[in-house]
Enzyme design. Structure first.
Site, PDB file in Angstrom:
ATOM      1  N   LYS A  74     -12.500  -4.527  -5.162  1.00 17.96           N
ATOM      2  CA  LYS A  74     -13.611  -3.566  -5.271  1.00 17.96           C
ATOM      3  C   LYS A  74     -13.192  -2.259  -5.922  1.00 17.96           C
ATOM      4  O   LYS A  74     -13.972  -1.593  -6.573  1.00 17.96           O
ATOM      5  CB  LYS A  74     -14.141  -3.196  -3.877  1.00 17.96           C
ATOM      6  CG  LYS A  74     -14.535  -4.369  -3.061  1.00 17.96           C
ATOM      7  CD  LYS A  74     -14.554  -4.014  -1.572  1.00 17.96           C
ATOM      8  CE  LYS A  74     -14.699  -5.267  -0.791  1.00 17.96           C
ATOM      9  NZ  LYS A  74     -14.294  -5.385   0.519  1.00 17.96           N
ATOM     10  N   LYS A  91      -5.439  -9.346  -7.944  1.00 21.97           N
ATOM     11  CA  LYS A  91      -6.562  -9.862  -7.175  1.00 21.97           C
ATOM     12  C   LYS A  91      -7.847  -9.086  -7.509  1.00 21.97           C
ATOM     13  O   LYS A  91      -7.787  -7.876  -7.726  1.00 21.97           O
ATOM     14  CB  LYS A  91      -6.240  -9.701  -5.682  1.00 21.97           C
ATOM     15  CG  LYS A  91      -7.162 -10.481  -4.785  1.00 21.97           C
ATOM     16  CD  LYS A  91      -6.700 -10.435  -3.347  1.00 21.97           C
ATOM     17  CE  LYS A  91      -7.828 -10.898  -2.448  1.00 21.97           C
ATOM     18  NZ  LYS A  91      -7.496 -10.875  -1.034  1.00 21.97           N
ATOM     19  N   LYS A 115       0.836  -1.205   0.000  1.00 18.18           N
ATOM     20  CA  LYS A 115       0.000   0.000   0.000  1.00 18.18           C
ATOM     21  C   LYS A 115       0.865   1.246   0.000  1.00 18.18           C
ATOM     22  O   LYS A 115       0.542   2.240  -0.640  1.00 18.18           O
ATOM     23  CB  LYS A 115      -0.939  -0.008   1.206  1.00 18.18           C
ATOM     24  CG  LYS A 115      -1.948  -1.127   1.105  1.00 18.18           C
ATOM     25  CD  LYS A 115      -3.302  -0.799   1.684  1.00 18.18           C
ATOM     26  CE  LYS A 115      -4.301  -1.822   1.190  1.00 18.18           C
ATOM     27  NZ  LYS A 115      -5.340  -2.160   2.156  1.00 18.18           N
TER      28      LYS A 115
END
Ligand code: LTN
Length: 330
Positions: free
Chosen positions: A199, A196, A114
């Site tokens: 959303k 992956k 991140k």
């Protein structure tokens, strides 16, 4: 009381990946572990480690709670609650920050990823996230924690923190065991099958949301990226697209990759994809019908209220013991 515990972050509408990798697995586990109580929560405090629009967060929290129920969790041994409603998560989260070392947190690959992606505005809570996650688990002395493989490192840290705490302050925490979901633990993006399914993907065509119209789901599956050798064969390295679709197929039908390969031997991708689309749509249709009931029912709030009360009861009593061990109670 023996617990299985897990949480899902309400950072958006849950995806097919969340469903096959987490929600459906909880249901399966619940059927096979009848003597455990399932503590399942909406990890809203984890969600706010990245900025969430308040009105969207509010909606997503409710959606996730309703979807848990829609997937068929058995209410008899379920405690469903919202993390922020049980204040001890924050208290123990802080305690865990005082047990975790900077070096340990810096080594977490999820944090490092991140950090790399998001150059600006990485919050300090994103850094201490694993301490809060450890608290979620240790607060209830959960025996088992079912998670996807991306959370295994966080579970290892949780075990280390529990062990360290126990050796400093005396036996306090159960050292939890991880239950890794093998098939479907990683459903990949349909347009970009080396990433992956997420959303927040840029291209919404790559991600199937559990609440989206069934027709749109069909289209997304039929438009999934594959390769051009036309052979249904599992090979993540060379055929990531078709392998991902096979994982979805395997996870819904509980067939092995070999069985799928045999079934679609000489079929080409067209037939395989339309069969898969029907499987997925049938599965999601059931979930959506249940979801429509729960999201509009006052029973949802009742279940969350009961969940809050029951989780708080365990949390309060354990938190008192933890503070006592540390010398924090008069
Ligand atoms: N970090 C997890 C969500 C999560 C969780 C937990 C899972 C928060 N607290 C405790 C298991 C146990 C995730 O991002 N999937």
């Amino acid at each position: 009381m023996k617990f299985v515990l897990s949480g899902v972050k309400p950072t958006g509408i849950p995806t097919l990946g969340n469903y096959l990798g987490a929600l459906k697995n909880f249901v399966r586990l619940q059927n096979s572990m009848k003597d455990y109580e399932f503590l399942i929560f909406v990890a809203d405090l984890h969600a706010i480690t990245t900025y969430q629009k308040p009105e969207e967060l509010k909606e997503h929290i409710r959606t996730v709670a309703a979807l848990y129920l829609a997937c068929g969790l058995d209410l008899d041994n379920l405690t469903l609650f919202i993390q922020s409603e049980v204040h001890e998560h924050v208290e123990l989260g802080y305690v865990m920050q005082s047990v975790a070392y900077m070096g340990e947190l810096e080594r977490m690959t999820q944090y490092k990823d991140k950090m790399q992606k998001q150059v600006q505005g990485v919050t300090s809570a994103l850094f201490t996230y694993p301490a809060l996650m450890a608290a979620d688990i240790l607060l209830y002395n959960a025996t088992y924690v079912p998670v996807g493989d991306d959370q295994v490192q966080h579970l290892e840290l949780t075990r280390d923190l529990a062990t360290r705490f126990n050796s400093r302050y005396g036996e306090t925490f159960v050292v939890p065991q991880v239950l890794v979901q093998k098939t479907a633990s990683r459903i990949m993006d349909l347009q970009n099958p080396t990433r992956k399914m997420d959303k927040s993907a840029e291209n919404p065509k790559g991600c199937i949301f559990l609440t989206e119209p069934l027709d749109q789901i069909r289209k997304k599956i039929k438009a999934a990226v594959t390769d051009n050798d036309g052979i249904v064969r599992y090979d993540v390295e060379n055929k990531p697209g078709i392998s991902n679709l096979m994982s979805i197929y395997a996870s819904i039908t509980e067939m092995t990759f070999q069985q799928i390969e045999e079934k679609y031997h000489e079929c080409g991708y067209g037939i395989f994809k339309s069969d898969l689309a029907e499987l997925v749509v049938t599965e999601i249709d059931k979930v959506q019908k249940e979801y429509d009931y729960w999201i509009n029912s006052s029973e949802l709030d009742q279940i969350l209220n009961e969940g809050k009360a029951r989780a708080s009861m365990f949390a309060r009593s354990n938190m008192r013991k933890i503070y006592e061990k540390m010398g924090l109670k008069r």
